[in-house]
Design a protein around this motif. Sequence first.
Motif, PDB file in Angstrom:
ATOM      1  N   MET A   1       0.843  -1.219  -0.092  1.00 17.69           N
ATOM      2  CA  MET A   1      -0.088  -0.212   0.012  1.00 17.69           C
ATOM      3  C   MET A   1       0.938   1.271  -0.326  1.00 17.69           C
ATOM      4  O   MET A   1       1.688   1.309   0.873  1.00 17.69           O
ATOM      5  CB  MET A   1      -0.943  -0.135   1.095  1.00 17.69           C
ATOM      6  N   ILE A   2       0.533   2.258  -0.940  1.00 10.77           N
ATOM      7  CA  ILE A   2       1.216   3.404  -0.872  1.00 10.77           C
ATOM      8  C   ILE A   2       0.689   4.549   0.192  1.00 10.77           C
ATOM      9  O   ILE A   2      -0.480   4.590   0.193  1.00 10.77           O
ATOM     10  CB  ILE A   2       1.271   4.074  -2.343  1.00 10.77           C
ATOM     11  N   ARG A   3       1.629   5.057   0.869  1.00 12.70           N
ATOM     12  CA  ARG A   3       1.120   5.992   1.805  1.00 12.70           C
ATOM     13  C   ARG A   3       1.239   7.361   1.138  1.00 12.70           C
ATOM     14  O   ARG A   3       2.487   7.774   0.427  1.00 12.70           O
ATOM     15  CB  ARG A   3       2.151   5.890   2.843  1.00 12.70           C
ATOM     16  N   ILE A   4       0.354   8.382   1.385  1.00 11.13           N
ATOM     17  CA  ILE A   4       0.169   9.498   0.936  1.00 11.13           C
ATOM     18  C   ILE A   4       0.502  10.600   2.154  1.00 11.13           C
ATOM     19  O   ILE A   4      -0.274  10.328   3.158  1.00 11.13           O
ATOM     20  CB  ILE A   4      -1.283   9.910   0.450  1.00 11.13           C
ATOM     21  N   MET A   5       1.208  11.272   1.916  1.00  6.87           N
ATOM     22  CA  MET A   5       1.489  12.295   2.883  1.00  6.87           C
ATOM     23  C   MET A   5       0.551  13.631   2.385  1.00  6.87           C
ATOM     24  O   MET A   5       0.577  14.015   1.371  1.00  6.87           O
ATOM     25  CB  MET A   5       3.095  12.944   2.532  1.00  6.87           C
ATOM     26  N   ILE A   6      -0.408  13.855   3.485  1.00 13.15           N
ATOM     27  CA  ILE A   6      -1.486  14.552   3.138  1.00 13.15           C
ATOM     28  C   ILE A   6      -1.039  16.217   3.331  1.00 13.15           C
ATOM     29  O   ILE A   6      -0.494  16.592   4.224  1.00 13.15           O
ATOM     30  CB  ILE A   6      -2.751  14.337   4.180  1.00 13.15           C
ATOM     31  N   ASP A  32      -2.018  15.762  -1.817  1.00  8.02           N
ATOM     32  CA  ASP A  32      -0.832  15.347  -1.260  1.00  8.02           C
ATOM     33  C   ASP A  32       0.327  16.218  -1.265  1.00  8.02           C
ATOM     34  O   ASP A  32       0.143  17.594  -1.839  1.00  8.02           O
ATOM     35  CB  ASP A  32      -0.112  14.005  -1.602  1.00  8.02           C
ATOM     36  N   HIS A  38      -5.929  13.220  -5.035  1.00 10.23           N
ATOM     37  CA  HIS A  38      -6.772  11.816  -5.065  1.00 10.23           C
ATOM     38  C   HIS A  38      -8.088  12.094  -4.644  1.00 10.23           C
ATOM     39  O   HIS A  38      -8.409  12.585  -3.826  1.00 10.23           O
ATOM     40  CB  HIS A  38      -5.693  11.215  -3.661  1.00 10.23           C
ATOM     41  N   GLN A 102     -11.529  -0.194  -0.261  1.00 12.14           N
ATOM     42  CA  GLN A 102     -11.083   0.658  -1.327  1.00 12.14           C
ATOM     43  C   GLN A 102     -10.961   0.111  -2.633  1.00 12.14           C
ATOM     44  O   GLN A 102     -10.194  -0.821  -2.800  1.00 12.14           O
ATOM     45  CB  GLN A 102      -9.959   1.403  -0.955  1.00 12.14           C
TER      46      GLN A 102
END
Length: 161
Positions: A1-6, A32, A38, A102
């Motif tokens: 899973m790719i982590r998104i920095m918000i 992001d 997204h 998701q």
Amino acid sequence: MIRIMISKVYIEKELISDTLGVRGYADVIIRDTNNLHHVYDIKTINAWSYKMKFGRKYKDSNPSIHQELQVATYGLMVEETMGEIGGLYLLYYNKDSSMIKQVEINKDMLLSAFSYWKSIREGHKGGLPILGKGISPTYDWECNYCNYKTQCKKDEESGNG
């Protein structure tokens, strides 16, 4: 899973597209730290529907074409008004168990959504269109989200729709 920095989150963000001639409300848009957006649409379903969609016995857990076009349309509007798309997603929320699934929508759907709305606009005769049955929308509930709702009602009353 790719982590998104918000960087920023938008909830129930109204989107208006002059290019497409539509408006809508995206459930969630996350920008992001790379300034990619997204887009998420949340579909609430009950436990039985969730089990049928994602259970082992049901082979087609893909979203409907209408759901894909909806989130891709939001994606087009985000591109037009906010910036580049990082991803398109449907979130299926099981309201009975609070489970969530998701599903990522291929960004190729952006082109399909653009083509869909282009065909709708080409069916219009200058200015606000006269929409005929079978052009759009497919379902009556979609009228609530269409900029041409008022015109359709006028056309129907005058016998032109």
